[in-house]
Scaffold this motif. Structure first.
Motif, PDB file in Angstrom:
ATOM      1  N   LEU A 496     -22.987  -0.380  -3.466  1.00 27.17           N
ATOM      2  CA  LEU A 496     -24.405  -0.067  -3.420  1.00 27.17           C
ATOM      3  C   LEU A 496     -24.671   1.248  -4.146  1.00 27.17           C
ATOM      4  CD1 LEU A 496     -25.350  -0.872   0.301  1.00 27.17           C
ATOM      5  CD2 LEU A 496     -25.254  -2.414  -1.665  1.00 27.17           C
ATOM      6  N   LEU A 497     -25.715   1.267  -4.974  1.00 24.93           N
ATOM      7  CA  LEU A 497     -26.089   2.467  -5.709  1.00 24.93           C
ATOM      8  C   LEU A 497     -27.494   2.928  -5.322  1.00 24.93           C
ATOM      9  CD1 LEU A 497     -24.840   1.605  -9.325  1.00 24.93           C
ATOM     10  CD2 LEU A 497     -23.625   2.827  -7.515  1.00 24.93           C
ATOM     11  N   ASP A 498     -27.704   4.240  -5.418  1.00 26.23           N
ATOM     12  CA  ASP A 498     -29.037   4.829  -5.208  1.00 26.23           C
ATOM     13  C   ASP A 498     -29.638   4.434  -3.860  1.00 26.23           C
ATOM     14  OD1 ASP A 498     -28.919   6.104  -7.621  1.00 26.23           O
ATOM     15  OD2 ASP A 498     -29.944   4.497  -8.715  1.00 26.23           O
ATOM     16  N   VAL A 499     -28.837   4.560  -2.813  1.00 24.78           N
ATOM     17  CA  VAL A 499     -29.352   4.276  -1.469  1.00 24.78           C
ATOM     18  C   VAL A 499     -30.321   5.392  -1.077  1.00 24.78           C
ATOM     19  CG1 VAL A 499     -28.788   3.839   0.933  1.00 24.78           C
ATOM     20  CG2 VAL A 499     -27.181   3.149  -0.871  1.00 24.78           C
ATOM     21  N   PRO A 500     -31.567   5.094  -0.752  1.00 29.43           N
ATOM     22  CA  PRO A 500     -32.535   6.140  -0.395  1.00 29.43           C
ATOM     23  C   PRO A 500     -32.065   6.942   0.820  1.00 29.43           C
ATOM     24  CG  PRO A 500     -33.650   4.064  -0.833  1.00 29.43           C
ATOM     25  CD  PRO A 500     -32.189   3.760  -0.774  1.00 29.43           C
ATOM     26  N   ASP A 501     -32.288   8.241   0.769  1.00 36.27           N
ATOM     27  CA  ASP A 501     -31.864   9.109   1.874  1.00 36.27           C
ATOM     28  C   ASP A 501     -32.539   8.756   3.191  1.00 36.27           C
ATOM     29  OD1 ASP A 501     -30.163  10.494   0.287  1.00 36.27           O
ATOM     30  OD2 ASP A 501     -31.519  12.184  -0.087  1.00 36.27           O
ATOM     31  N   ASP A 502     -33.765   8.226   3.129  1.00 42.19           N
ATOM     32  CA  ASP A 502     -34.484   7.982   4.373  1.00 42.19           C
ATOM     33  C   ASP A 502     -34.093   6.666   5.043  1.00 42.19           C
ATOM     34  OD1 ASP A 502     -35.584   6.487   2.361  1.00 42.19           O
ATOM     35  OD2 ASP A 502     -37.673   6.881   2.897  1.00 42.19           O
ATOM     36  N   VAL A 503     -33.354   5.797   4.348  1.00 44.24           N
ATOM     37  CA  VAL A 503     -32.910   4.554   4.984  1.00 44.24           C
ATOM     38  C   VAL A 503     -31.413   4.565   5.290  1.00 44.24           C
ATOM     39  CG1 VAL A 503     -34.728   3.226   3.855  1.00 44.24           C
ATOM     40  CG2 VAL A 503     -32.458   3.306   2.833  1.00 44.24           C
ATOM     41  N   LEU A 504     -30.664   5.468   4.656  1.00 46.15           N
ATOM     42  CA  LEU A 504     -29.215   5.501   4.857  1.00 46.15           C
ATOM     43  C   LEU A 504     -28.823   5.734   6.321  1.00 46.15           C
ATOM     44  CD1 LEU A 504     -26.487   5.245   3.506  1.00 46.15           C
ATOM     45  CD2 LEU A 504     -26.578   7.697   2.950  1.00 46.15           C
ATOM     46  N   PRO A 505     -29.491   6.666   7.039  1.00 49.32           N
ATOM     47  CA  PRO A 505     -29.116   6.844   8.453  1.00 49.32           C
ATOM     48  C   PRO A 505     -29.289   5.573   9.272  1.00 49.32           C
ATOM     49  CG  PRO A 505     -30.414   8.709   7.691  1.00 49.32           C
ATOM     50  CD  PRO A 505     -30.484   7.675   6.610  1.00 49.32           C
ATOM     51  N   GLU A 515     -18.204   1.739   8.600  1.00 50.27           N
ATOM     52  CA  GLU A 515     -16.807   1.571   8.187  1.00 50.27           C
ATOM     53  C   GLU A 515     -16.704   1.279   6.693  1.00 50.27           C
ATOM     54  OE1 GLU A 515     -15.067  -1.437  10.558  1.00 50.27           O
ATOM     55  OE2 GLU A 515     -15.398  -0.402  12.476  1.00 50.27           O
ATOM     56  N   ALA A 516     -17.613   0.412   6.198  1.00 48.51           N
ATOM     57  CA  ALA A 516     -17.584   0.049   4.781  1.00 48.51           C
ATOM     58  C   ALA A 516     -17.885   1.257   3.904  1.00 48.51           C
ATOM     59  CB  ALA A 516     -18.588  -1.066   4.511  1.00 48.51           C
ATOM     60  N   GLU A 517     -18.749   2.141   4.405  1.00 52.34           N
ATOM     61  CA  GLU A 517     -19.092   3.334   3.629  1.00 52.34           C
ATOM     62  C   GLU A 517     -17.853   4.200   3.401  1.00 52.34           C
ATOM     63  OE1 GLU A 517     -22.428   6.945   3.624  1.00 52.34           O
ATOM     64  OE2 GLU A 517     -22.092   5.746   5.446  1.00 52.34           O
ATOM     65  N   GLN A 518     -17.009   4.260   4.394  1.00 51.51           N
ATOM     66  CA  GLN A 518     -15.781   5.043   4.266  1.00 51.51           C
ATOM     67  C   GLN A 518     -14.844   4.441   3.208  1.00 51.51           C
ATOM     68  OE1 GLN A 518     -15.375   7.941   5.889  1.00 51.51           O
ATOM     69  NE2 GLN A 518     -17.442   7.598   6.735  1.00 51.51           N
ATOM     70  N   ASP A 519     -14.993   3.136   2.957  1.00 48.70           N
ATOM     71  CA  ASP A 519     -14.136   2.447   1.980  1.00 48.70           C
ATOM     72  C   ASP A 519     -14.764   2.397   0.591  1.00 48.70           C
ATOM     73  OD1 ASP A 519     -12.327   1.961   4.002  1.00 48.70           O
ATOM     74  OD2 ASP A 519     -13.196  -0.001   4.511  1.00 48.70           O
ATOM     75  N   GLY A 520     -15.832   3.167   0.359  1.00 46.54           N
ATOM     76  CA  GLY A 520     -16.439   3.221  -0.976  1.00 46.54           C
ATOM     77  C   GLY A 520     -17.545   2.217  -1.212  1.00 46.54           C
ATOM     78  N   PHE A 521     -18.117   1.633  -0.126  1.00 43.59           N
ATOM     79  CA  PHE A 521     -19.186   0.639  -0.268  1.00 43.59           C
ATOM     80  C   PHE A 521     -20.462   1.271  -0.832  1.00 43.59           C
ATOM     81  CE2 PHE A 521     -22.395  -2.182   2.077  1.00 43.59           C
ATOM     82  CZ  PHE A 521     -22.381  -3.151   1.081  1.00 43.59           C
ATOM     83  N   VAL A 522     -20.681   2.537  -0.556  1.00 48.81           N
ATOM     84  CA  VAL A 522     -21.898   3.226  -0.998  1.00 48.81           C
ATOM     85  C   VAL A 522     -21.545   4.189  -2.122  1.00 48.81           C
ATOM     86  CG1 VAL A 522     -23.794   4.756  -0.344  1.00 48.81           C
ATOM     87  CG2 VAL A 522     -22.930   3.041   1.273  1.00 48.81           C
ATOM     88  N   GLY A 523     -22.216   4.020  -3.265  1.00 51.31           N
ATOM     89  CA  GLY A 523     -22.011   4.900  -4.398  1.00 51.31           C
ATOM     90  C   GLY A 523     -22.985   6.059  -4.358  1.00 51.31           C
ATOM     91  N   ARG A 524     -23.449   6.491  -5.520  1.00 47.74           N
ATOM     92  CA  ARG A 524     -24.323   7.652  -5.610  1.00 47.74           C
ATOM     93  C   ARG A 524     -25.634   7.403  -4.876  1.00 47.74           C
ATOM     94  NH1 ARG A 524     -28.228   8.556  -9.295  1.00 47.74           N
ATOM     95  NH2 ARG A 524     -27.468   6.794 -10.541  1.00 47.74           N
ATOM     96  N   ALA A 525     -26.043   8.355  -4.030  1.00 48.58           N
ATOM     97  CA  ALA A 525     -27.305   8.246  -3.302  1.00 48.58           C
ATOM     98  C   ALA A 525     -28.345   9.103  -3.981  1.00 48.58           C
ATOM     99  CB  ALA A 525     -27.136   8.700  -1.850  1.00 48.58           C
ATOM    100  N   ALA A 526     -29.603   8.660  -3.918  1.00 47.75           N
ATOM    101  CA  ALA A 526     -30.704   9.409  -4.544  1.00 47.75           C
ATOM    102  C   ALA A 526     -31.862   9.474  -3.583  1.00 47.75           C
ATOM    103  CB  ALA A 526     -31.137   8.736  -5.841  1.00 47.75           C
ATOM    104  N   PRO A 527     -32.622  10.591  -3.590  1.00 49.20           N
ATOM    105  CA  PRO A 527     -33.796  10.682  -2.721  1.00 49.20           C
ATOM    106  C   PRO A 527     -34.783   9.572  -3.045  1.00 49.20           C
ATOM    107  CG  PRO A 527     -33.254  12.830  -3.651  1.00 49.20           C
ATOM    108  CD  PRO A 527     -32.417  11.840  -4.357  1.00 49.20           C
ATOM    109  N   HIS A 528     -35.434   9.103  -2.008  1.00 49.71           N
ATOM    110  CA  HIS A 528     -36.423   8.019  -2.159  1.00 49.71           C
ATOM    111  C   HIS A 528     -37.828   8.608  -2.189  1.00 49.71           C
ATOM    112  CE1 HIS A 528     -38.077   4.074  -2.035  1.00 49.71           C
ATOM    113  NE2 HIS A 528     -38.738   4.311  -0.914  1.00 49.71           N
ATOM    114  N   ASP A 529     -38.640   8.193  -3.182  1.00 45.38           N
ATOM    115  CA  ASP A 529     -40.008   8.707  -3.295  1.00 45.38           C
ATOM    116  C   ASP A 529     -40.858   8.236  -2.146  1.00 45.38           C
ATOM    117  OD1 ASP A 529     -39.365   9.927  -5.646  1.00 45.38           O
ATOM    118  OD2 ASP A 529     -39.953   8.217  -6.920  1.00 45.38           O
TER     119      ASP A 529
END
Length: 529
Positions: A496-505, A515-529
């Motif tokens: 997953l790329l560009d996961v908005p900061d306000d939905v990631l939590p 668990e998947a995030e620890q294995d590299g499931f989430v790539g670069r995150a970007a602030p969401h407008d």
């Protein structure tokens, strides 16, 4: 802060007075005889149409937000009233009238409930194709119901619906009254000619006056020309709802409330001048709802905004709902002083006015547009019209609402994933983007589309841009998990790329995602407008 009482007269200019008064009088000459004619469609005396131009119209003038809208009743409402009453057990005319007034009161209740539940925007989602089908069904139903009065034929009380009524007319044609037919057809010609060549002349008033003068001067009624039932002099008496009829009339009341609201808002928006305030659907629900409650207590039909009368009002210079109050005053004058003159009004004149008025409902060009642009909308319009003509307009409205929901579901259930156009991307990486949020309706379609794109490309890595996500749903989480697991089983990695900061939590609240995030499931995150 909203001004609820007489909002259209807030900041009134004296220069508007002349236009409002003249417009109110001009509109009255059209709407009063037209409303009386529409009452006959519902199987009610003409006086019921006259009474609809009193309290219901006054209630809208005091509470409504459209400056040039003229409210009485319409052909659509009249047909639906007739259909609703036809569902009741057989009863005498007086009981049927009380049921009609109960229906009007229930329409008011339904409109106010719609306002309290904030359903205005939802109701407005009914598709244009559905409205076209309803107009076609109503128009043809009205034509069939008015032919006996126009031609001087005996109406078959057992005939129900367009097909049966048309068949009954065909059987009765040998008994046609030549005098009645000539008067009625002449009235139609006069109305059409005046509409085309002299639109400022109130055609309904002209043919009503001519019909009354003809009867008074010649005694032509003795040769078979039927007259309307006498209109009582005075104001309508109080009519309390019949509690025993509420359950039986409720489905019809809901359908009529929907159409009353849709017609009122559509006409109001059509007649709004550019610099006037936008139409507030909540205000329109309250205004028409209060008008229907008042009408149910004063022997009236359910009110709604009318196209032709509102056009006259606008063209004549109406600037506020003072014009509506002037029209109410004219209707009051008719009820108190001029009612005896209406005793000489031929029924065929009312039928002629109705037929000319509903001619605008039948516009084949609309079907041509649907055929050229969207065949699905064409079939919806035809289906609604066909059901209305064969099974009754209440069923037609119900089918129309159901088909509208299907069209909405079809539109929103499209896949929310596509391939990003990146010519320089590596053949081993498939870039995808999630184009919107997922919910139960579109999650499976999105999963299938994503899997199809992967299978067509055979990449080692799939990147999914989720920057457009606005909130997290269970179907979203399930889709991401299934897609990740299914791709992993074929040796393909999903990132997953560009996961908005306000939905990631929120995403991290799902244990598998954390668990998947620890294995590299989430790539670069970007602030969401």
């Amino acid at each position: 802060m909203k001004t609820w009482l007489i909002p259209t007269m807030h900041g009134y200019h004296r220069s508007w007075l002349r236009g409002d008064v003249l417009a109110g009088l001009a509109t009255g000459t059209v709407v009063i005889p037209q409303a009386m004619a529409y009452a006959t469609i519902a199987g009610m005396p003409a006086s019921v149409g006259l009474y609809t131009c009193l309290l219901p119209m006054a209630a809208y003038a005091l509470l409504g937000g459209s400056r040039a809208l003229s409210v009485s009743t319409t052909s659509t409402i009249s047909v639906l009233v007739a259909s609703s009453l036809a569902t009741l057990p057989e009863r005498d005319p007086d009981e049927l009238m009380r049921a009609a007034f109960t229906l009007t009161f229930l329409v008011g209740v339904c409109l106010l409930v719609m306002r309290l539940a904030r359903l205005g925007a939802l109701v407005e989602s009914i598709s244009p194709a559905t409205m076209t089908g309803i107009r076609i069904g109503v128009g043809l139903t009205v034509v069939a119901s008015q032919l006996p009065a126009l031609l001087g034929l005996s109406a078959d009380p057992e005939a129900e619906g367009f097909v049966e009524e048309l068949a009954a007319v065909a059987r009765e044609l040998p008994e046609l009254s030549a005098v009645t037919a000539v008067v009625g057809v002449t009235a139609i010609i006069v109305l059409l000619v005046l509409r085309r060549l002299a639109p400022a002349v109130p055609g309904p008033l002209v043919v009503v006056a001519a019909g009354i003068a003809l009867v008074a001067a010649s005694g032509v009624e003795d040769r078979g020309l039927a007259l309307i039932d006498p209109v009582p002099t005075g104001l309508p008496s109080l009519s309390l709802p019949v509690v025993d009829d509420v359950i039986g009339l409720l489905p019809g009341a809901i359908a009529i409330a929907l159409m009353s609201f849709l017609e009122t808002v559509l006409v109001a928006r059509t007649n709004r001048r550019r610099r006037e305030p936008a139409i507030d659907v909540d205000r329109e629900l309250v205004a028409t709802g209060i008008g229907a409650l008042a009408g149910g207590l004063t022997q009236s039909l359910p009110p709604a905004g009318g196209f032709s009368q509102s056009a006259v009002n606008l063209r004549s210079g109406a600037r506020t709902q003072l014009s509506g109050l002037v029209t109410v005053g004219l209707a009051l004058l008719v009820a108190l002083a001029l009612a005896p003159l209406l005793a000489d009004l031929p029924q065929t004149i009312l039928a002629a006015m109705v037929l000319v008025a509903v001619a605008g409902l039948l516009d084949p060009r609309e079907l041509g547009t649907y055929a050229a642009v969207d065949r699905a909308e064409l079939w919806v319009a035809l289906a609604v019209a066909a059901v209305g003509l064969t099974g009754g307009m209440l069923l037609g409205v119900a089918v129309g609402v159901g088909l509208t929901l299907l069209l909405v579901i079809r539109a929103v259930n499209q896949p929310r994933v596509r391939r990003l156009d990146r010519p320089s991307a590596s053949a081993e990486v498939l870039p995808l983007v999630l184009t919107g949020d997922l919910y139960t309706g579109n999650a499976q379609a999105t999963y299938d589309a994503a899997l199809g794109l992967v299978q067509a490309s055979g990449p080692r890595t799939v990147t999914l841009d989720v920057s457009r996500l606005t909130h997290v749903t269970i179907p979203l989480l399930n889709t991401l998990r299934s897609l990740r697991d299914d791709l992993a089983s074929d040796g393909t990695e999903l990132v997953l790329l560009d996961v908005p900061d306000d939905v990631l939590p929120t995403l991290r609240l799902a244990p598998w995602f954390a668990e998947a995030e620890q294995d590299g499931f989430v790539g670069r995150a970007a602030p969401h407008d």
